[in-house]
Enzyme design. Sequence first.
Site, short mmCIF file in Angstrom:
data_model
loop_
_atom_site.label_atom_id
_atom_site.label_comp_id
_atom_site.label_asym_id
_atom_site.label_seq_id
_atom_site.Cartn_x
_atom_site.Cartn_y
_atom_site.Cartn_z
N HIS A 136 27.86 39.76 51.26
CA HIS A 136 29.12 39.94 50.53
C HIS A 136 30.35 39.98 51.44
O HIS A 136 31.47 39.94 50.95
CB HIS A 136 29.05 41.24 49.72
CG HIS A 136 28.16 41.12 48.52
ND1 HIS A 136 28.63 40.93 47.25
CD2 HIS A 136 26.81 41.13 48.41
CE1 HIS A 136 27.62 40.85 46.40
NE2 HIS A 136 26.50 40.97 47.09
N ASP B 100 38.38 39.61 54.73
CA ASP B 100 37.66 40.02 53.51
C ASP B 100 36.67 38.92 53.14
O ASP B 100 37.01 37.74 53.21
CB ASP B 100 38.67 40.20 52.36
CG ASP B 100 38.34 41.40 51.48
OD1 ASP B 100 37.14 41.67 51.30
OD2 ASP B 100 39.27 42.05 50.98
C1 GDG Z 1 32.92 43.71 49.04
C2 GDG Z 1 33.57 42.75 50.03
C3 GDG Z 1 33.75 41.06 48.19
C4 GDG Z 1 39.02 49.27 43.47
N1 GDG Z 1 39.68 50.41 43.18
C5 GDG Z 1 39.35 50.73 41.93
C6 GDG Z 1 38.46 49.77 41.44
N2 GDG Z 1 38.27 48.90 42.41
C7 GDG Z 1 37.41 47.73 42.27
C8 GDG Z 1 38.22 46.47 42.16
C9 GDG Z 1 37.19 45.43 42.58
C10 GDG Z 1 36.32 46.20 43.56
O1 GDG Z 1 36.58 47.57 43.38
C11 GDG Z 1 36.68 45.88 45.00
O2 GDG Z 1 36.18 44.63 45.29
P1 GDG Z 1 36.71 43.80 46.52
O3 GDG Z 1 36.11 42.46 46.42
O4 GDG Z 1 38.19 43.75 46.49
O5 GDG Z 1 36.32 44.59 47.83
P2 GDG Z 1 35.05 45.43 48.45
O6 GDG Z 1 34.85 46.70 47.75
O7 GDG Z 1 35.34 45.54 49.90
O8 GDG Z 1 33.80 44.48 48.22
C12 GDG Z 1 34.50 41.81 49.28
C13 GDG Z 1 32.99 42.02 47.32
O9 GDG Z 1 32.16 42.88 48.11
C14 GDG Z 1 32.10 41.29 46.30
O10 GDG Z 1 31.23 40.41 46.91
O11 GDG Z 1 34.69 40.36 47.40
O12 GDG Z 1 35.05 40.88 50.20
O13 GDG Z 1 34.26 43.48 51.02
O14 GDG Z 1 36.40 45.04 41.50
O15 GDG Z 1 38.67 46.35 40.85
N3 GDG Z 1 37.94 49.80 40.19
C15 GDG Z 1 38.31 50.84 39.40
N4 GDG Z 1 39.15 51.81 39.82
C16 GDG Z 1 39.70 51.80 41.06
O16 GDG Z 1 40.47 52.70 41.42
N5 GDG Z 1 37.83 50.89 38.15
#
Ligand code: GDG
Length: 520
Positions: free
Chosen positions: A175, A384
């Site tokens: 990921h 990322d």
């Molecule tokens: C890893 C990789 C890759 C965040 N704050 C809240 C909240 N979130 C949710 C977002 C989003 C998720 O968390 C974060 O996803 P990301 O992709 O931005 O980042 P990582 O957590 O680092 O994820 C990344 C991912 O895996 C998937 O393969 O894209 O590159 O690092 O969905 O919405 N959700 C809620 N409240 C919050 O305060 N409900």
Amino acid sequence: MVNLDLLYKPVFARAGESVGRLIVASNRVPAPSNGAPAAGGLAVALQSALHVRGGVWFGWSGKTAADAESRETQKRTQGPITFAVSDLTRRDVEDYYHGFANRVLWPICHYRLDLAHMSERHAEGYFRVNEFFARRLMKLLRPDDIVWVHDYHMIPLADELRKLGAKNRIGYFHHIPWPAPATAAATPHYRRLLRAFSAYDVAGFQTRPDADNFRDCLIEAGAARVLADGRIEAFGRAFEVEAFPISIDPEAFALEARLAERNALVKRVRASLEGRDLVIGVDRLDYSKGITHRLEAFGAFLEACPEAAKARVTMLQITPKSRSEVPEYARIEREVAEAVGALNGRFGDLDWTPLRYINKPMGQSALAGLYRLARVGLVTPLRDGMNLVAKEFVAAQSPEDPGVLVLSQFAGAAQEMKAALIVNPYDVKATAAAIARAVAMPLEERRERWRELMGALRDNSIDHWAARCLSAIAGEDEAEVESSLHPAGSIVRSGTIADAEPWFCAQDLGSARPKPARPN
Ligand code: GDG
């Protein structure tokens, strides 16, 4: 406790043909629960796939066991899915999770060699826990099951399963980014890790550059050659290395955002803005997300655009705390808090706080509504794997009056989302200029960019991603797998996520997090 032998039979089988179950293995496993609110897109997609084939979601419970003997696998079955989790000892958690996974693999994969904390004890713990997981999983595995392993915590799992005799098709999805060989080679036990990959049948990465980097690592290590069919042969096994860019369900997210206009919290925020433009950032509190650079850019924007300061453009940074037990995270937590204070002290006024900084996680509905409220989405990680926030922000916009996405060139999402304003997040002035451009962008240009971005999301939804990965792992027809994922009326909306680390929706980062093991 449920006996796995009584598991539901796969429903995705043609007459007379048997299809093995799907076994998903990930560090954290969603807790089964009835009637719970929708979990993140990825969890929903994986649960859909598990529903279709029947299967097991296997991993760490997120809890610490008193001792090694009390790490029994706990199973709970809900419909066709069994959730099977084990506790880990305090030492396991420290070495494997806080240690090698989050202080070695995470920083190195995000090009932060300066933050990598090399410890032989942590490395040994990482391989030990994967061996433990493999022994546990082996007891549940049937010969025709297919196994889908997720993320950097579990790279050695397939190798350990093979040592125990597993002949199943096993795929892996990474990921986070995979760095170029010069960086990757700094990983302790580098060759052992590369060899562990060769136990998979498919190794999936977020983007083409990541997949290419990985292939280069194998080739530069003198361990591999490319076969005529495009597969890689390394350490005596042939396997596929491919890019599978992860995504969201754009239509479901758009609906959630539309409905969230009625969300009480969203209404309150809208009222509090009193017509001012909103710039939004949403990230786990992680040094890879570029939050301090972003705040600096927002300050530079206010400084360079006095009319924006006069119009009191407001930034909302939602940043649930994450991995606070790891020293590098405690440090970034302090740095961000200081930067927030400095910015508000410098630009704020008696009746205006330019930057609202929130550490608690939001509910998904509120989050979707806040994205929709914002004129600008600032997604500026220093590195990322993909970044789902960028995709959610776009899906949440109103087609008539969409906001503008400012996106880091170092997010995997930038490979697909070319109609965003793409920035180098290290270049604070350029990012500030992009914010100014986004705030001032004419409606027609905003609509045009949004249509293009939303089109890209529709072309590659999370179901499409899951179908591509699964068909590669199982060697089945992609179209058939995709159409089976959501047969009419079968959308899975149950399950809450026990913890957000690292790729699940961060909704439970707060109270549901396991009690941390104290670092020694
Ligand atoms: C890893 C990789 C890759 C965040 N704050 C809240 C909240 N979130 C949710 C977002 C989003 C998720 O968390 C974060 O996803 P990301 O992709 O931005 O980042 P990582 O957590 O680092 O994820 C990344 C991912 O895996 C998937 O393969 O894209 O590159 O690092 O969905 O919405 N959700 C809620 N409240 C919050 O305060 N409900």
